[in-house]
Design an enzyme around this catalytic site. Structure first.
Site, PDB file in Angstrom:
ATOM      1  N   SER A   7      43.327  40.821 -30.628  1.00 30.03           N
ATOM      2  CA  SER A   7      43.310  42.161 -31.230  1.00 30.03           C
ATOM      3  C   SER A   7      42.118  42.950 -30.695  1.00 30.03           C
ATOM      4  O   SER A   7      40.965  42.566 -30.912  1.00 30.03           O
ATOM      5  CB  SER A   7      43.202  42.046 -32.740  1.00 30.03           C
ATOM      6  OG  SER A   7      42.785  43.287 -33.275  1.00 30.03           O
ATOM      7  N   HIS A  32      47.069  42.823 -28.659  1.00 28.72           N
ATOM      8  CA  HIS A  32      47.395  43.312 -30.008  1.00 28.72           C
ATOM      9  C   HIS A  32      46.633  44.613 -30.248  1.00 28.72           C
ATOM     10  O   HIS A  32      45.404  44.652 -30.151  1.00 28.72           O
ATOM     11  CB  HIS A  32      47.012  42.251 -31.034  1.00 28.72           C
ATOM     12  CG  HIS A  32      47.413  42.573 -32.442  1.00 28.72           C
ATOM     13  ND1 HIS A  32      48.670  42.296 -32.940  1.00 28.72           N
ATOM     14  CD2 HIS A  32      46.720  43.140 -33.462  1.00 28.72           C
ATOM     15  CE1 HIS A  32      48.731  42.672 -34.218  1.00 28.72           C
ATOM     16  NE2 HIS A  32      47.561  43.208 -34.559  1.00 28.72           N
ATOM     17  N   ASP A  34      45.892  47.607 -32.743  1.00 31.57           N
ATOM     18  CA  ASP A  34      45.904  47.947 -34.172  1.00 31.57           C
ATOM     19  C   ASP A  34      45.724  49.442 -34.397  1.00 31.57           C
ATOM     20  O   ASP A  34      44.628  49.968 -34.218  1.00 31.57           O
ATOM     21  CB  ASP A  34      44.753  47.215 -34.875  1.00 31.57           C
ATOM     22  CG  ASP A  34      45.064  45.761 -35.124  1.00 31.57           C
ATOM     23  OD1 ASP A  34      46.119  45.466 -35.703  1.00 31.57           O
ATOM     24  OD2 ASP A  34      44.228  44.919 -34.737  1.00 31.57           O
ATOM     25  N   MET A  36      45.530  52.523 -36.953  1.00 28.52           N
ATOM     26  CA  MET A  36      45.247  52.815 -38.370  1.00 28.52           C
ATOM     27  C   MET A  36      45.075  54.314 -38.551  1.00 28.52           C
ATOM     28  O   MET A  36      44.426  54.966 -37.724  1.00 28.52           O
ATOM     29  CB  MET A  36      43.951  52.126 -38.787  1.00 28.52           C
ATOM     30  CG  MET A  36      43.958  50.630 -38.579  1.00 28.52           C
ATOM     31  SD  MET A  36      42.388  49.932 -39.069  1.00 28.52           S
ATOM     32  CE  MET A  36      42.627  48.227 -38.580  1.00 28.52           C
ATOM     33  N   HIS A  66      50.611  47.138 -33.600  1.00 33.96           N
ATOM     34  CA  HIS A  66      50.669  46.914 -35.047  1.00 33.96           C
ATOM     35  C   HIS A  66      50.325  48.241 -35.724  1.00 33.96           C
ATOM     36  O   HIS A  66      49.177  48.671 -35.726  1.00 33.96           O
ATOM     37  CB  HIS A  66      49.653  45.813 -35.401  1.00 33.96           C
ATOM     38  CG  HIS A  66      49.521  45.529 -36.858  1.00 33.96           C
ATOM     39  ND1 HIS A  66      48.503  44.760 -37.375  1.00 33.96           N
ATOM     40  CD2 HIS A  66      50.282  45.894 -37.930  1.00 33.96           C
ATOM     41  CE1 HIS A  66      48.637  44.668 -38.688  1.00 33.96           C
ATOM     42  NE2 HIS A  66      49.700  45.362 -39.049  1.00 33.96           N
ATOM     43  N   MET A  68      49.537  50.320 -38.699  1.00 32.33           N
ATOM     44  CA  MET A  68      49.112  50.360 -40.106  1.00 32.33           C
ATOM     45  C   MET A  68      49.002  51.833 -40.478  1.00 32.33           C
ATOM     46  O   MET A  68      47.911  52.372 -40.678  1.00 32.33           O
ATOM     47  CB  MET A  68      47.769  49.626 -40.257  1.00 32.33           C
ATOM     48  CG  MET A  68      47.911  48.119 -40.169  1.00 32.33           C
ATOM     49  SD  MET A  68      46.345  47.294 -39.823  1.00 32.33           S
ATOM     50  CE  MET A  68      46.331  47.448 -38.047  1.00 32.33           C
ATOM     51  N   MET A 137      50.121  38.899 -42.678  1.00 33.02           N
ATOM     52  CA  MET A 137      48.692  39.217 -42.713  1.00 33.02           C
ATOM     53  C   MET A 137      47.925  38.097 -43.414  1.00 33.02           C
ATOM     54  O   MET A 137      48.285  37.668 -44.513  1.00 33.02           O
ATOM     55  CB  MET A 137      48.431  40.530 -43.469  1.00 33.02           C
ATOM     56  CG  MET A 137      48.904  41.798 -42.787  1.00 33.02           C
ATOM     57  SD  MET A 137      48.320  42.061 -41.098  1.00 33.02           S
ATOM     58  CE  MET A 137      46.543  42.150 -41.313  1.00 33.02           C
ATOM     59  N   ASP A 175      48.002  37.347 -38.580  1.00 35.90           N
ATOM     60  CA  ASP A 175      46.965  38.294 -38.174  1.00 35.90           C
ATOM     61  C   ASP A 175      45.897  38.394 -39.253  1.00 35.90           C
ATOM     62  O   ASP A 175      46.186  38.762 -40.391  1.00 35.90           O
ATOM     63  CB  ASP A 175      47.647  39.664 -37.972  1.00 35.90           C
ATOM     64  CG  ASP A 175      46.699  40.751 -37.518  1.00 35.90           C
ATOM     65  OD1 ASP A 175      45.539  40.441 -37.179  1.00 35.90           O
ATOM     66  OD2 ASP A 175      47.147  41.916 -37.473  1.00 35.90           O
TER      67      ASP A 175
HETATM   68  C1  DX5 Z   1      43.317  43.914 -39.416  1.00 35.52           C
HETATM   69  C2  DX5 Z   1      43.997  43.924 -38.067  1.00 35.52           C
HETATM   70  C3  DX5 Z   1      43.735  42.718 -37.287  1.00 35.52           C
HETATM   71  C4  DX5 Z   1      42.271  42.463 -37.001  1.00 35.52           C
HETATM   72  C5  DX5 Z   1      42.059  40.994 -37.111  1.00 35.52           C
HETATM   73  O1  DX5 Z   1      43.810  44.943 -40.185  1.00 35.52           O
HETATM   74  O2  DX5 Z   1      45.402  44.084 -38.188  1.00 35.52           O
HETATM   75  O3  DX5 Z   1      44.511  42.679 -36.100  1.00 35.52           O
HETATM   76  O4  DX5 Z   1      41.829  42.889 -35.754  1.00 35.52           O
HETATM   77  O5  DX5 Z   1      40.724  40.713 -36.937  1.00 35.52           O
HETATM   78  P1  DX5 Z   1      40.130  39.261 -37.152  1.00 35.52           P
HETATM   79  O6  DX5 Z   1      40.836  38.352 -36.212  1.00 35.52           O
HETATM   80  O7  DX5 Z   1      38.683  39.444 -36.829  1.00 35.52           O
HETATM   81  O8  DX5 Z   1      40.361  38.905 -38.595  1.00 35.52           O
HETATM   82 ZN    ZN Z   2      46.753  43.673 -36.450  1.00 32.95          ZN
END
Ligand code: DX5
Ligand code: ZN
Length: 217
Positions: A7, A32, A34, A36, A66, A68, A137, A175
């Protein structure tokens, strides 16, 4: 071998292309990404132009996006055009789930559904046969570096059993809080075959070794 999707949330954004190249050279199967929106989760990360830039410098990488965000249906086509290969959104979204899956697949991407720690995994079962990926998650979405919540393991086991019962084989991904020495092996034993890891990879002293250790689980 277990697949690994580092990620980039934990990467140094000043040298994102180089950081991604390093994890891919070390054997990472996907990147990956992310996204947001500061609304679905309480944090803002990055979006379309960043994916477009990465795709330009690393065109052959597989991008595991991903979302969010509150309105995945409104943005999934643009993420597909920007280079996504898989687009995962949350079953907790306010948008129409079937319409969003349809839009992702029509745009040529694999569709994924994700459950937060408080959401039963059975909520994704009605769409399971249309999914390329299910994402469980291990932490509350929004931030990297949090501690893994053990109930993700029961969800992975339930998912694995349901997929076996129905003869389905989407990626079973997890994740949040995934570490090679502790939670990673537990997730693999519970049925995960795609590990997402942010801080465990990008904050490691030896990033390449961190990717290899996860892949060997
Ligand atoms: C959190 C993200 C993850 C995040 C995980 O909301 O979706 O992908 O980067 O980070 P670690 O592996 O540090 O928990
Ligand atoms: Zn993620």
């Amino acid at each position: 071998m277990t697949k690994v999707s580092p990620s980039v949330l934990s990467a140094d954004f000043a040298c994102l292309g180089e950081s991604c190249r390093r994890v891919l050279d070390a054997g990472a199967d996907m990147i990956h990404f992310d996204v947001m929106d500061g609304h679905f989760v309480d944090n803002i990360s990055f979006g379309l132009p960043v994916l477009e830039s990465l795709k330009r410098v690393l065109p052959d990488a597989v991008y595991d996006v991903h979302l969010m965000i509150t309105h995945p249906l409104a943005y999934c086509r643009q993420f597909a055009a920007a280079g996504a290969d898989y687009i995962t959104f949350h079953v907790e979204t306010v948008d129409d789930i079937q319409a969003t899956i349809d839009a992702i697949r029509a745009a040529g991407c694999g569709a994924g559904l994700c459950v937060k720690p408080g959401t039963p995994v059975e909520t994704v079962f009605p769409w399971l046969d249309q999914l390329a990926l299910v994402l469980v998650m291990g932490v509350e979405p929004g931030h990297g570096g949090q501690a893994f919540q053990e109930n993700a393991l029961d969800k992975l086991r339930a998912l694995r059993a349901e997929c076996a019962r129905r003869g389905l084989s989407p990626y079973l991904s997890v994740d949040g809080g995934v570490k090679a020495a502790t939670t990673g092996p537990q997730c693999v034993a519970a049925g995960a075959n795609l590990l997402v890891a942010g801080s465990a990879v990008f904050c490691a002293d030896d990033v390449s070794r961190a990717v290899r250790e996860l892949r060997e689980l």
